[in-house]
Scaffold this motif. Structure first.
Motif, PDB file in Angstrom:
ATOM      1  N   ARG A 242      16.520  36.950  47.203  1.00  0.00           N
ATOM      2  CA  ARG A 242      15.592  36.496  48.217  1.00  0.00           C
ATOM      3  C   ARG A 242      15.410  37.414  49.323  1.00  0.00           C
ATOM      4  O   ARG A 242      14.320  37.660  49.858  1.00  0.00           O
TER       5      ARG A 242
ATOM      6  N   THR B 206      10.833  28.885  40.220  1.00  0.00           N
ATOM      7  CA  THR B 206      10.196  27.838  40.391  1.00  0.00           C
ATOM      8  C   THR B 206       9.344  27.990  41.795  1.00  0.00           C
ATOM      9  O   THR B 206       8.277  27.393  41.928  1.00  0.00           O
ATOM     10  N   ASP B 207       9.607  28.857  42.608  1.00  0.00           N
ATOM     11  CA  ASP B 207       9.117  29.035  43.974  1.00  0.00           C
ATOM     12  C   ASP B 207       8.026  30.148  43.683  1.00  0.00           C
ATOM     13  O   ASP B 207       7.344  30.059  44.706  1.00  0.00           O
ATOM     14  N   TYR B 208       7.873  30.750  42.799  1.00  0.00           N
ATOM     15  CA  TYR B 208       6.750  31.939  42.258  1.00  0.00           C
ATOM     16  C   TYR B 208       6.393  31.579  41.005  1.00  0.00           C
ATOM     17  O   TYR B 208       6.458  32.349  40.109  1.00  0.00           O
ATOM     18  N   PRO B 209       5.700  30.460  40.911  1.00  0.00           N
ATOM     19  CA  PRO B 209       4.991  29.984  39.590  1.00  0.00           C
ATOM     20  C   PRO B 209       4.142  30.833  39.012  1.00  0.00           C
ATOM     21  O   PRO B 209       3.994  31.106  37.791  1.00  0.00           O
ATOM     22  N   GLN B 210       3.279  31.663  39.785  1.00  0.00           N
ATOM     23  CA  GLN B 210       2.137  32.403  39.531  1.00  0.00           C
ATOM     24  C   GLN B 210       2.707  33.752  39.047  1.00  0.00           C
ATOM     25  O   GLN B 210       2.055  34.616  38.633  1.00  0.00           O
TER      26      GLN B 210
ATOM     27  N   HIS C 264      16.709  29.835  37.922  1.00  0.00           N
ATOM     28  CA  HIS C 264      15.480  28.935  37.512  1.00  0.00           C
ATOM     29  C   HIS C 264      14.913  28.560  38.979  1.00  0.00           C
ATOM     30  O   HIS C 264      13.856  28.218  39.102  1.00  0.00           O
ATOM     31  N   THR C 265      15.966  28.196  39.932  1.00  0.00           N
ATOM     32  CA  THR C 265      15.399  27.533  41.217  1.00  0.00           C
ATOM     33  C   THR C 265      14.648  28.678  41.891  1.00  0.00           C
ATOM     34  O   THR C 265      13.578  28.266  42.293  1.00  0.00           O
ATOM     35  N   LEU C 266      15.037  29.776  41.854  1.00  0.00           N
ATOM     36  CA  LEU C 266      14.180  30.823  42.456  1.00  0.00           C
ATOM     37  C   LEU C 266      12.907  31.038  41.682  1.00  0.00           C
ATOM     38  O   LEU C 266      11.832  30.994  42.328  1.00  0.00           O
TER      39      LEU C 266
ATOM     40  N   GLU D 294      11.334  38.336  50.252  1.00  0.00           N
ATOM     41  CA  GLU D 294      10.875  37.807  51.611  1.00  0.00           C
ATOM     42  C   GLU D 294      10.365  39.078  52.445  1.00  0.00           C
ATOM     43  O   GLU D 294       9.597  39.130  53.488  1.00  0.00           O
TER      44      GLU D 294
END
Length: 267
Positions: free
Chosen positions: A68, A98-102, A94-96, A72
């Motif tokens: 993170r 999903t915040d950057y799907p592109q 996995h959680t991380l 950031e």
């Protein structure tokens, strides 16, 4: 004149004190692709060139805090996942992601070290399948790993199809472990076999070849290269790094991932 931005590749991997695999392999490879490596350490290993002796995973909170802080601060153009260390780390990553799907994801689904020591158990493999495979752009198992993940399949082509059905966009199954005169790497996408790449079989066993392949694919994707071309060019780079490899210890050879930096006369 504006400075050209260098693509950043974030790699999640273990630290290998021999320098053959893991974080150092990823850094050397990503730099060779013209990218900047942002390494996130997931495990500390005790190993030599023959095998992993032991390892201790990094706490999931610290893994995510490492990632993170970078995310950031700078744009990340690709993720590469190697040894992840624990279910908790898989869940956190996995959680991380999903915040950057592109952002494209290259996953080297490591089950065991080259010497045979297990680096994941059944629960971890199940977590990879359910949490990471659906987020993966290109999966890069060797043939042994492919058979473990696709245990119902009776051929490597069937393995490729089954792995695609688990959610990956593309799958590259490498064939160095197969009993064949040449190495055949099989590429799958769009629920079909797309290509078989054939390479001269080299005489040695190499420490960190899978890390090299996956990281080079990630570096090329970060540069905007489309997946088929990235997979082909990454195999060429990996084969050359193995061809120019060297033996430092009593076990496997190290790939020479910086072979390109030597002068023509030296090479």
């Amino acid at each position: 004149m504006a400075q050209q931005r260098i693509p950043v590749v974030m790699t999640f991997a273990g630290n290998d004190p021999t320098g053959g695999a893991g974080i150092q392999a990823d850094i050397e490879t990503i730099a060779s692709m013209g990218c900047h490596a942002a390494p996130v350490v997931t495990a500390l290993t005790v190993q030599d060139t023959r095998n992993v002796i032991s390892f201790d995973e990094v706490a999931a909170t610290l893994v995510i805090e490492q990632a993170r802080a970078v995310l950031e601060d700078m744009p990340v153009a690709a993720f590469k996942l190697g040894m992840l260390g624990s279910i908790e780390n898989i869940e956190a990553i996995h959680t991380l992601l999903t915040d950057y799907p592109q952002v494209p994801v290259v996953l080297d689904p490591i089950i065991a070290a080259g010497g045979g020591t297990g680096l994941s158990d059944t629960a971890m493999r199940e977590a990879m399948v359910s949490l990471l495979f659906p987020l993966t752009t290109i999966l890069t198992p060797n043939s042994q790993e492919a058979r473990r993940f696709a245990s119902e399949a009776d051929t490597l082509d069937a393995c490729g199809q089954e792995l695609l059905s688990m959610g990956c966009d593309f799958v590259l199954i490498t064939g160095a472990h197969e009993n064949s005169p040449h190495v055949e790497n099989r590429f799958y996408g769009s629920m079909r076999h797309l290509e078989t790449f054939t390479w001269e079989r080299l005489p040695h066993s190499y420490h960190g070849s899978g890390c090299t392949l996956a990281s080079s694919i990630a570096g090329l994707l970060a540069q905007g290269v489309e997946p088929f071309v990235a997979v082909h060019e990454a195999q060429e780079y990996t084969w050359e790094s193995l061809k120019h490899g060297y033996r430092l210890g009593m076990g496997q050879h190290h790939p020479n991932r910086l072979f390109w930096a030597r002068g023509e006369e030296e090479a």
